[in-house]
Motif scaffolding. Structure first.
Motif, PDB file in Angstrom:
ATOM      1  N   VAL A 108     -18.385  50.451  22.200  1.00 35.80           N
ATOM      2  CA  VAL A 108     -17.767  49.167  22.495  1.00 35.80           C
ATOM      3  C   VAL A 108     -17.768  48.330  21.229  1.00 35.80           C
ATOM      4  CG1 VAL A 108     -17.936  47.040  23.823  1.00 35.80           C
ATOM      5  CG2 VAL A 108     -18.506  49.226  24.897  1.00 35.80           C
ATOM      6  N   GLN A 109     -16.618  47.802  20.902  1.00 36.97           N
ATOM      7  CA  GLN A 109     -16.521  46.852  19.803  1.00 36.97           C
ATOM      8  C   GLN A 109     -16.125  45.502  20.358  1.00 36.97           C
ATOM      9  OE1 GLN A 109     -13.803  48.741  16.962  1.00 36.97           O
ATOM     10  NE2 GLN A 109     -15.546  48.974  15.590  1.00 36.97           N
ATOM     11  N   VAL A 110     -16.801  44.484  19.903  1.00 31.68           N
ATOM     12  CA  VAL A 110     -16.540  43.123  20.354  1.00 31.68           C
ATOM     13  C   VAL A 110     -15.936  42.349  19.187  1.00 31.68           C
ATOM     14  CG1 VAL A 110     -17.568  41.016  21.238  1.00 31.68           C
ATOM     15  CG2 VAL A 110     -18.430  43.244  22.001  1.00 31.68           C
ATOM     16  N   TYR A 113     -23.710  43.621  23.673  1.00 33.81           N
ATOM     17  CA  TYR A 113     -22.944  43.876  22.468  1.00 33.81           C
ATOM     18  C   TYR A 113     -22.597  42.544  21.805  1.00 33.81           C
ATOM     19  CZ  TYR A 113     -22.308  48.301  24.893  1.00 33.81           C
ATOM     20  OH  TYR A 113     -22.521  49.488  25.566  1.00 33.81           O
ATOM     21  N   ALA A 133     -13.393  42.905  24.153  1.00 31.27           N
ATOM     22  CA  ALA A 133     -14.062  44.176  23.915  1.00 31.27           C
ATOM     23  C   ALA A 133     -13.029  45.286  23.863  1.00 31.27           C
ATOM     24  CB  ALA A 133     -15.068  44.461  25.018  1.00 31.27           C
ATOM     25  N   CYS A 174     -12.677  36.211  22.685  1.00 34.72           N
ATOM     26  CA  CYS A 174     -13.534  37.374  22.460  1.00 34.72           C
ATOM     27  C   CYS A 174     -13.059  38.483  23.374  1.00 34.72           C
ATOM     28  CB  CYS A 174     -14.982  37.016  22.759  1.00 34.72           C
ATOM     29  SG  CYS A 174     -16.099  38.425  22.776  1.00 34.72           S
ATOM     30  N   ASN A 217     -13.381  41.101  30.885  1.00 31.94           N
ATOM     31  CA  ASN A 217     -13.568  41.766  29.599  1.00 31.94           C
ATOM     32  C   ASN A 217     -13.087  40.900  28.445  1.00 31.94           C
ATOM     33  OD1 ASN A 217     -10.796  41.955  29.894  1.00 31.94           O
ATOM     34  ND2 ASN A 217     -10.791  44.161  30.237  1.00 31.94           N
TER      35      ASN A 217
END
Length: 115
Positions: A2-4, A104, A24, A22, A76
């Protein structure tokens, strides 16, 4: 994985507004915890606003009535509407998205408020 990723920071004059976003990427998750933190130079990271698992919202006293956290229905994406910005709001703003056993962090987005 997972990249935030946060976006929406920038330079604004005191009294102005910014909206942080923001999101994900990677696998699709429904996040239980969604929050914004900030860290000013020489200071510790502090909570700005968060959704609790029961859906309630907490705000730092310093931003109440000026900032508003929101999220999409899929949970999300999370947003932070910042109004009536003050120079003391200058900081790097971080998004934190949490699952039951893991959270994250994004890389942060700089917000600078000039007087």
């Amino acid at each position: 994985q997972v990249q935030v990723v946060e976006s929406g920071g920038g330079l604004v004059q005191a009294g102005g507004s910014l909206r942080l976003s923001c999101a994900a990427s990677g696998r699709t998750f429904v996040f239980n915890g969604m929050a914004w933190y900030r860290q000013a130079p020489g200071k510790e990271r502090e909570l700005v606003a968060r959704f609790n698992t029961d859906g309630s919202i907490d705000y730092a006293d310093s931003v109440k009535d000026r900032f508003r956290i929101s999220r999409n229905n899929a949970r999300n994406r999370v947003f932070l509407q910042m109004d009536s910005l003050k120079p003391e709001d200058t900081a790097v703003y971080f998004c934190n998205l949490a699952l039951k056993f893991q959270s994250y962090w994004g890389q942060g987005t700089q917000v600078t408020v000039s007087s």
